[in-house]
Design an enzyme around this catalytic site. Structure first.
Site, PDB file in Angstrom:
ATOM      1  CD  GLU A 102      -8.150   0.208   6.604  1.00 15.30           C
ATOM      2  OE1 GLU A 102      -8.778   0.985   5.626  1.00 15.30           O
ATOM      3  OE2 GLU A 102      -7.019   1.047   7.289  1.00 15.30           O
ATOM      4  CB  CYS A 115       0.305  -5.352   9.554  1.00 10.99           C
ATOM      5  SG  CYS A 115       0.196  -3.634  10.868  1.00 10.99           S
ATOM      6  CB  CYS A 122      -4.631   5.282  18.361  1.00 10.12           C
ATOM      7  SG  CYS A 122      -3.193   4.724  19.302  1.00 10.12           S
ATOM      8  CB  CYS A 126       1.606  10.307  17.457  1.00  6.20           C
ATOM      9  SG  CYS A 126       2.021   8.162  18.837  1.00  6.20           S
ATOM     10  CB  CYS A 129      -0.110   7.913  13.436  1.00  2.00           C
ATOM     11  SG  CYS A 129      -0.394   6.160  13.594  1.00  2.00           S
ATOM     12  CG  LEU A 227      13.427   6.029  21.161  1.00  2.00           C
ATOM     13  CD1 LEU A 227      13.352   5.572  22.026  1.00  2.00           C
ATOM     14  CD2 LEU A 227      15.017   4.943  20.128  1.00  2.00           C
ATOM     15  CB  CYS A 345       4.138   2.563   9.106  1.00  2.00           C
ATOM     16  SG  CYS A 345       4.181   0.982   8.999  1.00  2.00           S
TER      17      CYS A 345
HETATM   18  N1  SAH Z   1       0.373   2.313  18.616  1.00  2.00           N
HETATM   19  C1  SAH Z   1       1.951   1.263  17.737  1.00  2.00           C
HETATM   20  C2  SAH Z   1       1.414   0.876  17.101  1.00  2.00           C
HETATM   21  C3  SAH Z   1       0.833   0.972  15.643  1.00  2.00           C
HETATM   22  S1  SAH Z   1       1.890   2.544  14.501  1.00  2.00           S
HETATM   23  C4  SAH Z   1       2.650   1.957  17.815  1.00  2.00           C
HETATM   24  O1  SAH Z   1       3.072   3.453  17.322  1.00  2.00           O
HETATM   25  O2  SAH Z   1       4.156   1.658  17.955  1.00  2.00           O
HETATM   26  C5  SAH Z   1       3.313   1.167  14.160  1.00  2.00           C
HETATM   27  C6  SAH Z   1       4.349   2.257  13.959  1.00  2.00           C
HETATM   28  O3  SAH Z   1       4.192   3.543  12.795  1.00  2.00           O
HETATM   29  C7  SAH Z   1       4.928   2.988  14.331  1.00  2.00           C
HETATM   30  O4  SAH Z   1       5.568   2.643  14.956  1.00  2.00           O
HETATM   31  C8  SAH Z   1       4.446   4.436  14.148  1.00  2.00           C
HETATM   32  O5  SAH Z   1       5.360   4.992  14.408  1.00  2.00           O
HETATM   33  C9  SAH Z   1       4.632   4.312  12.855  1.00  2.00           C
HETATM   34  N2  SAH Z   1       3.776   5.265  12.055  1.00  2.00           N
HETATM   35  C10 SAH Z   1       2.822   5.887  12.225  1.00  2.00           C
HETATM   36  N3  SAH Z   1       2.547   6.717  11.233  1.00  2.00           N
HETATM   37  C11 SAH Z   1       3.642   7.172  10.823  1.00  2.00           C
HETATM   38  C12 SAH Z   1       3.510   7.756   9.064  1.00  2.00           C
HETATM   39  N4  SAH Z   1       2.852   8.918   9.437  1.00  2.00           N
HETATM   40  N5  SAH Z   1       4.399   7.478   8.406  1.00  2.00           N
HETATM   41  C13 SAH Z   1       5.806   6.058   9.078  1.00  2.00           C
HETATM   42  N6  SAH Z   1       5.523   4.936   9.744  1.00  2.00           N
HETATM   43  C14 SAH Z   1       4.720   5.681  11.068  1.00  2.00           C
HETATM   44 FE1  SF4 Z   2      -1.371   5.635  17.983  1.00  2.05          FE
HETATM   45 FE2  SF4 Z   2      -0.647   6.213  15.797  1.00  2.05          FE
HETATM   46 FE3  SF4 Z   2       1.095   6.648  17.913  1.00  2.05          FE
HETATM   47 FE4  SF4 Z   2       0.713   4.217  17.082  1.00  2.05          FE
HETATM   48  S1  SF4 Z   2       1.426   5.944  16.101  1.00  2.05           S
HETATM   49  S2  SF4 Z   2       0.503   4.868  19.252  1.00  2.05           S
HETATM   50  S3  SF4 Z   2      -1.535   3.866  16.500  1.00  2.05           S
HETATM   51  S4  SF4 Z   2      -1.312   7.497  17.210  1.00  2.05           S
END
Ligand code: SAH
Ligand code: SF4
Length: 364
Positions: A102, A115, A122, A126, A129, A227, A345
């Site tokens: 997407e 974006c 991935c 995390c 996410c 972070l 995000c």
């Molecule tokens: N993998 C990379 C880029 C994609 S994620 C990374 O983690 O930086 C892009 C951003 O979305 C990251 O800063 C992540 O912390 C944020 N993100 C992921 N899940 C989220 C959620 N449920 N609510 C708000 N931000 C989220």
């Molecule tokens: Fe992967 Fe989501 Fe973590 Fe970014 S925030 S590194 S997309 S798992």
């Protein structure tokens, strides 16, 4: 040098959009042609909207024939486009092998930010996410990264054009280092997409070997670090990668990262209720960012089924921001855009969502 096999499409032809300028020059030279032809080809591929080699009318017919026999131009069509009430649009693409990714187009005043995804899925998992929860499929090719921009751009006839690109969609860009950097190289190339390097932002969790490698590169773009916590324990709780690349070493890499004059690193901080949102966290954030030219993007958690966390109250978010600003740090609360179509995000899953709000079109 002939382009390597990994650059070839399943038809064994080279996908021209997988080649950096240097690789394209080598490819063209292998036909005994002048290197400047590759500049002409770049312009056709990325500045003019052509879909076949035959349309490259300033190349000789002979060269076009030779190119057609050995190379191809891939395209990507959206399977589905959804639009949220705030104007955010989510594009679902199906790749040749059936994987889905997407991209999200976000209008904001004078800006139109796209974006893009760099991986299907991935691997980093995390816990807040959805992309991470669905696991890893594969890295995207350079062409698959760039075709997201080209495909979305084609839908924008008459409207304003894309002003910024953020590599913050599905995937961890630095885990697909080579292809991501090649794609950025073409984004900022004046004969390709021609974006200013200040308008390209790469977001990463801070993979240390790749950050060190990045520090040696001459290519410029904005760096954002996810972070998300101020101590090792809560960061490991939210982001398992912190066990391998701990917060303190990521910060050290940021401190040593060569920045252009007046450039700053953006630190993304997803605010999660009861985990990282206390005033103690805010004060610690101020402390650990000391000495790094930085600004902070506070992203209130986008809640979703299957995510075991909540977002903090508005008051709590404002209080957190206030402490940072009192401490002299630029801190912006990122309004969540496109949440109702799961385009915010961390909500990208590469699936046709349950939402059907303002459904725009279905192609292909
Ligand atoms: N993998 C990379 C880029 C994609 S994620 C990374 O983690 O930086 C892009 C951003 O979305 C990251 O800063 C992540 O912390 C944020 N993100 C992921 N899940 C989220 C959620 N449920 N609510 C708000 N931000 C989220
Ligand atoms: Fe992967 Fe989501 Fe973590 Fe970014 S925030 S590194 S997309 S798992």
């Amino acid at each position: 040098m002939r382009a390597k096999t990994e650059l070839k499409s399943p038809l064994e032809k080279v996908d021209l959009k997988n080649l950096s300028l240097l690789e394209l020059e080598e490819f063209i030279a292998s036909f005994g042609k002048e290197r400047y032809r590759s500049i002409q080809i770049l312009r056709w591929l990325y500045q003019k909207r052509i879909h076949s080699i035959d349309e490259m009318t300033n190349l000789s017919k002979r060269l076009r024939e030779e190119l057609s026999q050995t190379s191809s131009i891939s395209t990507l069509h959206p399977l589905k486009v959804e639009q949220a009430r705030d104007g955010t649009k989510k594009f679902l693409f199906q790749l040749e092998d059936g994987n889905r990714i997407e991209s999200v187009l976000i209008p904001d005043k004078a800006r139109l930010t796209l974006c893009v995804s760099t991986q299907a899925g991935c691997a980093l998992g995390c816990r807040f996410c959805l992309t991470g929860r669905n696991g890893f499929k594969r890295n995207l090719a350079v062409s698959e990264i760039l075709n997201q921009i080209l495909s979305v751009r084609e839908t924008l006839t008459g409207e304003k054009s894309i002003t910024n690109v953020v590599l913050m969609g599905m995937g961890e860009p630095l885990a697909n280092y080579k292809n991501t950097l090649k794609a950025i190289g073409l984004m900022v190339n004046p004969d390709a997409f021609k974006f200013s390097s200040r308008r390209i932002t790469l977001s990463t969790v801070g993979l240390l070997p790749e950050l060190e490698r990045l520090a040696q590169e001459t290519i410029q773009f904005r760096l954002a670090i996810s972070l998300n916590a101020t101590d090792e324990e809560s960061r490991s709780h939210l982001m398992p990668i912190n066990h391998r690349y701990p917060l303190n070493r990521v910060l050290e890499a940021c401190r040593n990262f060569p920045l252009r004059r007046r450039a700053r690193i953006t630190f993304e901080y997803v605010l999660v209720k009861g985990v990282n949102d206390s005033s103690q966290d805010a004060r610690r954030l101020l402390r650990i960012l000391k000495g790094i030219p930085s600004k902070v993007n506070l992203i209130p958690l986008n809640e979703a089924p299957g995510i075991p966390f909540k977002k903090p109250s508005e008051d709590k978010i404002a209080q957190f921001q206030e402490i940072l600003m009192q401490g002299g740090l630029t801190a912006i609360v990122r309004k969540s855009k496109g949440a109702e179509i799961s385009a915010a995000c961390g909500q990208l899953q590469g699936k046709e969502g349950a939402s059907n709000i303002d459904f725009l079109q279905l192609q292909g």
